[in-house]
Design a protein around this motif. Structure first.
Motif, PDB file in Angstrom:
ATOM      1  N   ARG A 101      18.456  10.396  11.318  1.00 33.43           N
ATOM      2  CA  ARG A 101      17.774  11.435  10.554  1.00 33.43           C
ATOM      3  C   ARG A 101      16.352  11.009  10.230  1.00 33.43           C
ATOM      4  N   ARG A 102      15.434  11.960  10.290  1.00 37.28           N
ATOM      5  CA  ARG A 102      14.047  11.634   9.985  1.00 37.28           C
ATOM      6  C   ARG A 102      13.827  11.450   8.481  1.00 37.28           C
ATOM      7  N   GLY A 103      14.208  12.445   7.685  1.00 33.03           N
ATOM      8  CA  GLY A 103      13.986  12.338   6.249  1.00 33.03           C
ATOM      9  C   GLY A 103      12.509  12.256   5.914  1.00 33.03           C
ATOM     10  N   VAL A 104      12.211  12.090   4.654  1.00 31.12           N
ATOM     11  CA  VAL A 104      10.830  11.957   4.175  1.00 31.12           C
ATOM     12  C   VAL A 104      10.781  10.806   3.186  1.00 31.12           C
ATOM     13  N   GLU A 105       9.983   9.800   3.481  1.00 30.83           N
ATOM     14  CA  GLU A 105       9.791   8.676   2.557  1.00 30.83           C
ATOM     15  C   GLU A 105       8.542   8.910   1.724  1.00 30.83           C
ATOM     16  N   TYR A 106       8.678   8.754   0.416  1.00 28.76           N
ATOM     17  CA  TYR A 106       7.547   8.983  -0.477  1.00 28.76           C
ATOM     18  C   TYR A 106       6.362   8.075  -0.145  1.00 28.76           C
TER      19      TYR A 106
ATOM     20  N   PRO B  47       0.089  10.206   2.220  1.00 29.08           N
ATOM     21  CA  PRO B  47      -1.252   9.610   2.156  1.00 29.08           C
ATOM     22  C   PRO B  47      -1.819   9.506   0.749  1.00 29.08           C
ATOM     23  N   ASP B  48      -1.299  10.318  -0.191  1.00 34.36           N
ATOM     24  CA  ASP B  48      -1.867  10.348  -1.541  1.00 34.36           C
ATOM     25  C   ASP B  48      -0.988   9.642  -2.570  1.00 34.36           C
ATOM     26  N   VAL B  49      -0.064   8.791  -2.126  1.00 35.56           N
ATOM     27  CA  VAL B  49       0.816   8.100  -3.058  1.00 35.56           C
ATOM     28  C   VAL B  49       0.003   7.133  -3.925  1.00 35.56           C
ATOM     29  N   ASP B  50       0.387   7.000  -5.175  1.00 37.40           N
ATOM     30  CA  ASP B  50      -0.290   6.118  -6.131  1.00 37.40           C
ATOM     31  C   ASP B  50      -0.220   4.672  -5.637  1.00 37.40           C
ATOM     32  N   PRO B  51      -1.377   3.988  -5.490  1.00 39.13           N
ATOM     33  CA  PRO B  51      -1.361   2.599  -5.021  1.00 39.13           C
ATOM     34  C   PRO B  51      -0.496   1.677  -5.871  1.00 39.13           C
ATOM     35  N   ALA B  52      -0.402   1.952  -7.166  1.00 35.92           N
ATOM     36  CA  ALA B  52       0.435   1.119  -8.036  1.00 35.92           C
ATOM     37  C   ALA B  52       1.904   1.251  -7.659  1.00 35.92           C
ATOM     38  N   ILE B  53       2.311   2.463  -7.276  1.00 32.27           N
ATOM     39  CA  ILE B  53       3.696   2.673  -6.849  1.00 32.27           C
ATOM     40  C   ILE B  53       3.946   1.979  -5.520  1.00 32.27           C
TER      41      ILE B  53
ATOM     42  N   ALA C 287      -1.636  -1.200   6.714  1.00 34.13           N
ATOM     43  CA  ALA C 287      -2.526  -0.047   6.672  1.00 34.13           C
ATOM     44  C   ALA C 287      -2.992   0.255   5.260  1.00 34.13           C
ATOM     45  N   ALA C 288      -2.230  -0.166   4.255  1.00 30.43           N
ATOM     46  CA  ALA C 288      -2.586   0.087   2.855  1.00 30.43           C
ATOM     47  C   ALA C 288      -3.477  -1.044   2.345  1.00 30.43           C
ATOM     48  N   SER C 289      -4.657  -0.708   1.896  1.00 31.77           N
ATOM     49  CA  SER C 289      -5.599  -1.734   1.450  1.00 31.77           C
ATOM     50  C   SER C 289      -5.052  -2.529   0.271  1.00 31.77           C
ATOM     51  N   GLU C 290      -4.299  -1.867  -0.621  1.00 31.70           N
ATOM     52  CA  GLU C 290      -3.765  -2.578  -1.776  1.00 31.70           C
ATOM     53  C   GLU C 290      -2.740  -3.634  -1.352  1.00 31.70           C
ATOM     54  N   LEU C 291      -2.021  -3.378  -0.264  1.00 29.69           N
ATOM     55  CA  LEU C 291      -1.067  -4.369   0.229  1.00 29.69           C
ATOM     56  C   LEU C 291      -1.765  -5.496   0.986  1.00 29.69           C
ATOM     57  N   ALA C 292      -2.816  -5.163   1.710  1.00 27.52           N
ATOM     58  CA  ALA C 292      -3.596  -6.209   2.365  1.00 27.52           C
ATOM     59  C   ALA C 292      -4.149  -7.186   1.330  1.00 27.52           C
ATOM     60  N   VAL C 293      -4.566  -6.654   0.194  1.00 25.17           N
ATOM     61  CA  VAL C 293      -5.059  -7.508  -0.895  1.00 25.17           C
ATOM     62  C   VAL C 293      -3.911  -8.288  -1.526  1.00 25.17           C
TER      63      VAL C 293
END
Length: 249
Positions: A9-14, A18-24, A98-104
């Motif tokens: 199943r594909r589903g949808v991951e939060y 693209p606009d998910v809160d970087p803190a989350i 791909a997420a800059s906050e994770l690269a940091v």
């Protein structure tokens, strides 16, 4: 032996939004790192890397490079460095996300960190010895998943290791139940279940790799509800076996 798999199943991951809160994003990936440690995600990758490091040491190589694509918090390359050290190999690790906050966030666990696109890796052909990619492939639809596999194959010199979730209803129920005592964020709980149902059987993962790179991968079921595929890159490294530079660091 793994149980029969339900329909994928594909589903949808939060976290794919693209606009998910970087803190989350950072909080949820911390939950993923914990789940990797407790439920076999980290062990699945290390089981594939151990023989690679042993072979390097047997060949007289005391240094190597590893790129982890979709590194999240950098937990897997950090453990890979420990395993390599036990084999007598000094491992330089590069974490890409791909997420800059994770690269940091991954900088404290990797030698280098890069913010980049997994479908267009900012590295030259055969730039690193080993490329790993854990629990990333299931995020992509088939066309992009094949493009990702091709990119991993392109930049690796010696070995590619792809690890992902093995689809099963007990695994989906298990991560949901375990997420409460472990204190997971609600986004982690939801996305964990969706991720499991997006996962692969051994046959599916083998077919995708075989059809993309033209070679036969080594595919294994790993506890708990994990599946790994590893293979030698399809082309001879342009710089030879001892060229270990990496661009984009």
């Amino acid at each position: 032996m793994p149980l029969p798999a339900p329909r994928r199943r594909r589903g949808v991951e939060y976290l794919d939004a693209p606009d998910v809160d970087p803190a989350i994003v950072t909080r949820s990936l911390s939950d993923v790192a914990l789940a990797n440690r407790l439920f076999g995600g980290t062990r699945a990758v290390l089981a594939e890397l151990g023989p690679v490091f042993a072979a390097l040491r047997a060949a007289g190589r005391r240094e190597a490079t590893l790129l982890d694509v979709g590194t999240g918090m950098g937990d897997i390359p950090a453990r890979a460095r420990d395993v390599a050290r036990a084999s007598g190999v000094a491992l330089t690790t590069v974490g890409l996300d791909a997420a800059s906050e994770l690269a940091v966030a991954s900088r404290c666990r990797t030698t280098h960190s890069v913010c980049g696109d997994a479908l267009a890796l900012p590295f030259r052909d055969r730039a690193v010895d080993v490329v790993t990619c854990s629990q990333v492939l299931h995020h992509f639809v088939e066309h992009d998943a094949r493009a990702l596999i091709a990119e991993l194959d392109r930049v690796a010199r010696m070995r590619v290791v792809v690890s992902d979730l093995r689809r099963s209803l007990p695994a989906a129920a298990g991560i949901w139940i375990a997420s409460f005592p472990l204190g997971f964020h609600p986004v982690s709980r939801h996305d964990g279940v969706v991720s499991v149902m997006r996962g692969f059987t051994e046959r599916e993962l083998r077919a995708w790799v075989r059809e993309t790179v033209g070679g036969e991968p080594s595919v294994r079921y790993r506890a708990i509800a994990r599946v790994t595929a590893s293979w030698a890159p399809r082309r001879t490294p342009p710089g030879g076996a001892n060229d270990s530079g990496a661009d984009g660091e």
